[in-house]
Design a protein around this motif. Structure first.
Motif, PDB file in Angstrom:
ATOM      1  N   TYR C  45      15.768  76.393  46.343  1.00 45.68           N
ATOM      2  CA  TYR C  45      15.003  75.353  47.045  1.00 45.68           C
ATOM      3  C   TYR C  45      15.782  74.673  48.171  1.00 45.68           C
ATOM      4  O   TYR C  45      15.194  73.947  48.972  1.00 45.68           O
ATOM      5  N   SER C  56       8.498  71.761  42.403  1.00 41.75           N
ATOM      6  CA  SER C  56       7.391  72.306  43.197  1.00 41.75           C
ATOM      7  C   SER C  56       7.916  73.161  44.342  1.00 41.75           C
ATOM      8  O   SER C  56       7.200  73.967  44.905  1.00 41.75           O
ATOM      9  N   LYS C  58       8.641  71.724  47.037  1.00 47.67           N
ATOM     10  CA  LYS C  58       8.391  70.852  48.191  1.00 47.67           C
ATOM     11  C   LYS C  58       9.238  69.601  48.028  1.00 47.67           C
ATOM     12  O   LYS C  58       9.043  68.837  47.071  1.00 47.67           O
ATOM     13  N   GLU C  60       9.196  66.697  49.265  1.00 46.61           N
ATOM     14  CA  GLU C  60       8.542  65.384  49.103  1.00 46.61           C
ATOM     15  C   GLU C  60       8.023  65.182  47.688  1.00 46.61           C
ATOM     16  O   GLU C  60       7.833  64.041  47.263  1.00 46.61           O
ATOM     17  N   TYR C  61       7.805  66.246  46.949  1.00 48.33           N
ATOM     18  CA  TYR C  61       7.346  66.093  45.564  1.00 48.33           C
ATOM     19  C   TYR C  61       8.501  66.187  44.563  1.00 48.33           C
ATOM     20  O   TYR C  61       8.332  65.861  43.390  1.00 48.33           O
ATOM     21  N   ASP C  62       9.636  66.663  45.016  1.00 43.35           N
ATOM     22  CA  ASP C  62      10.750  66.910  44.093  1.00 43.35           C
ATOM     23  C   ASP C  62      11.866  65.876  44.211  1.00 43.35           C
ATOM     24  O   ASP C  62      12.796  65.891  43.403  1.00 43.35           O
ATOM     25  N   SER C 113       3.677  68.252  40.721  1.00 44.28           N
ATOM     26  CA  SER C 113       4.591  69.392  40.794  1.00 44.28           C
ATOM     27  C   SER C 113       3.938  70.664  40.274  1.00 44.28           C
ATOM     28  O   SER C 113       4.054  71.731  40.873  1.00 44.28           O
ATOM     29  N   SER C 116       1.226  71.921  42.715  1.00 42.62           N
ATOM     30  CA  SER C 116       1.817  72.454  43.926  1.00 42.62           C
ATOM     31  C   SER C 116       2.508  73.776  43.639  1.00 42.62           C
ATOM     32  O   SER C 116       2.434  74.723  44.423  1.00 42.62           O
ATOM     33  N   SER C 117       3.161  73.863  42.491  1.00 39.85           N
ATOM     34  CA  SER C 117       3.843  75.081  42.104  1.00 39.85           C
ATOM     35  C   SER C 117       2.837  76.201  41.847  1.00 39.85           C
ATOM     36  O   SER C 117       3.021  77.352  42.253  1.00 39.85           O
ATOM     37  N   LYS C 120       1.252  77.706  45.100  1.00 33.98           N
ATOM     38  CA  LYS C 120       2.068  78.630  45.866  1.00 33.98           C
ATOM     39  C   LYS C 120       1.856  80.072  45.400  1.00 33.98           C
ATOM     40  O   LYS C 120       1.929  81.000  46.172  1.00 33.98           O
ATOM     41  N   GLU C 123      -1.801  81.382  46.832  1.00 37.41           N
ATOM     42  CA  GLU C 123      -2.108  80.829  48.144  1.00 37.41           C
ATOM     43  C   GLU C 123      -2.899  81.809  49.020  1.00 37.41           C
ATOM     44  O   GLU C 123      -2.396  82.329  50.003  1.00 37.41           O
ATOM     45  N   GLU C 134      -5.615  71.527  48.345  1.00 30.58           N
ATOM     46  CA  GLU C 134      -4.503  70.767  48.923  1.00 30.58           C
ATOM     47  C   GLU C 134      -3.968  69.691  47.976  1.00 30.58           C
ATOM     48  O   GLU C 134      -4.737  69.014  47.308  1.00 30.58           O
TER      49      GLU C 134
END
Lengths: 185, 185, 185
Positions: C45, C56, C58, C60-62, C113, C116-117, C120, C123, C134
Motif C-alpha cells: 500500500y 482498504s 485507500k 484516506e480510509y486507512d 474499509s 472499499s476493499s 476493488k 470494479e 461509490e
C-alpha cells in the motif's frame, strides 16, 4: 463524565513521564497523595489541575496548571523536579533527595485564579447595578498560533511553551504565525 | 541573553535523548567536547548549532543544523548514531562501537552556509555600487504549514521533517496545508 | 518506492515504542510475524497499515490503522497492549501475560474499509448506468485543524486523537480551529 480511577490517573502520569524520560516521584506516600489530588480535581473541574495549586475552575484560566503543567519542563530542567515533585529526573529518582522548587507561575496568573475562585463563592449580584467583579475578558486570554523556529512545531496557545516538547528549544525560539483563525471551546 | 552552563546544555541534551529513546554518546571525552561546542555556538549565535558543522550565523540558514538537527532521526534510524555521534541508539550505547555517519545535509544548504559565512568576513561594500554578494532572498526559504497524513502532526517549516516525531512516518507522508499565513521572526 | 527491510521496520517500531515509553511485544514469534506483516503492507500500500486489520488500500480510509494506529494509545492505557499486542506497557513486558484487546475501531470505519476493499475486486461498471458502489465522498472525510485546550498541540485530522501525544489529555480536550485551509495529498 466518567470518574477516573486512581489506576487511570497513575497510568496516564506514568505514560507522560515515559514520553519525556522522567520518573514519578520516588516517595510512595507523596505519590499516592498527588494522584488522589489529581483524581479529585478531575472530578471537580473536568480536568486534572495541579494538586498543589488553587484552580479557578475556569478552563481558560487554568490551562497552564493542568497536569502536566506548563512549568514542569523548565522546572525539571532547572531543579530536577516539578513544583509538586510528581515528576523527577533520573538523578532525583536515584538519590531520592527531593528538592524544593519555587513557584514559576507568573503572579498575574495566580491572581486571576484567586479572584475568579473568590468570585464564585460570592456570586450574588448587587441590586440596582451590574456585577463589577468580572475577571479579565477573554480577549486578554486569546490564543494564537505559534511555531518553533528550530523544528517547526506548531501550537495554539496564549503564550508559547517554555520548552519545545519536540526539540527542547527555549521559549524565545517561538514566533507567531499570523493567520485569521476562529475557534470553539 | 544569559550564557548557558555546561550542565544546562547537558541536561537539555539528556532530556532530548530521553524523549526519543536515544542515549548520549558513550564516549565521555567526545561528549564533553560536543557539549562545549554546543555551549560555544549558543553563546556565539544565540542557538546551539551543530558543533560538527559550519553555521552561517543566520537563523534562517542554520535552522536545519540546530541541535538536535533535522538529520539526527534518519541518521540514528539508519546508522545508529547522528553525524556527530552525540545521539546513539541502544545498540551503539551497549557496544560502544561508534559508526562513521556520512553527511546527509543537502549540498545546497551547505553551500548557502559557507557563502553566507564567508560574506560576513568580507562585508565591505565596493565603492560606487551596491553589494552583489547577497545570499538567496527569504522567498526561497519560505516556511509552509505541513501535516503528516498519518497522524495529523502539523509543522511550519521550509521542508517537512525526515521522520514524523510523533508517529515516525517518513517525509513522503507529509503534505502541505494551504492557508494564508504571515509570520514574524 | 524502496522496499523496507525487516530491520528498518523493527528499528522504526522500536523508536516509536521508546518515544512513548512502551516496549515491543515480549513474544519473539509474534514480533517477527507482526514486523513481516508491516513490511508486506508497506510494500503493498505504500504505508505500514496494521497487520491485524483489513486495509482498504485507500489512504484516506486507512489513516487510522497505519501503525502506530489511532487506537494504540488508549488501548495501552486501558489494557496494557494495543490490539495486535505489538506495543505493550512495562507491566505486560515483565509478566509476558499478553491480554486480549477488543477492537476499538468504530464499526463505520471498518465497514468503509470492507466496502472499499470489496469494490476493488469487482470494479467493473455495469453497462448503461454509472457505478453506484461509490464509497462515501471525500467531504465526509474532510480534515480539520484541531488543538488541545490543555497544551495547545495542533493536528490536522478528520477527528482529534484519542489521547494528546504531548500532554496525554483525552480527546474531549480538543476543539476545532476554524480557518480557511486548502490541502494537497
Amino acid at each position: 463524565m466518567t470518574k477516573p480511577s486512581i489506576e487511570t490517573v497513575r497510568s496516564r502520569a506514568q505514560a507522560d513521564a515515559n514520553t519525556f524520560g522522567y520518573h514519578l516521584t520516588p516517595d510512595p506516600e507523596l505519590l499516592q497523595g498527588l494522584l488522589e489530588g489529581l483524581k479529585t480535581n478531575e472530578e471537580r473541574y473536568g480536568y486534572p489541575s495541579c494538586p498543589c495549586r488553587l484552580a479557578s475552575g475556569k478552563l481558560e484560566y487554568d490551562r497552564d496548571i493542568i497536569c502536566p503543567c506548563d512549568y514542569r519542563d523548565p522546572d525539571v530542567a532547572e531543579f530536577g523536579a516539578c513544583y509538586c515533585r510528581l515528576y523527577v529526573n533520573d538523578k532525583i529518582n536515584e538519590t531520592k533527595d527531593l528538592p524544593t522548587v519555587p513557584e514559576r507561575r507568573p503572579i498575574e496568573k495566580q491572581a486571576r485564579s484567586y479572584e475568579s475562585s473568590a468570585e464564585k463563592k460570592t456570586e450574588t449580584k448587587p441590586e440596582g447595578e451590574a456585577a463589577k467583579t468580572e475577571v479579565k475578558p477573554m480577549s486578554e486570554t486569546k490564543q494564537k498560533l505559534w511555531y518553533c523556529k528550530q523544528c517547526g512545531y506548531v501550537v495554539f496557545r496564549e503564550d508559547p511553551p517554555y520548552i519545545c516538547p519536540i526539540c527542547k528549544a527555549k521559549r524565545e525560539m517561538f514566533a507567531e504565525i499570523k493567520t485569521r483563525v476562529e475557534y470553539s471551546g
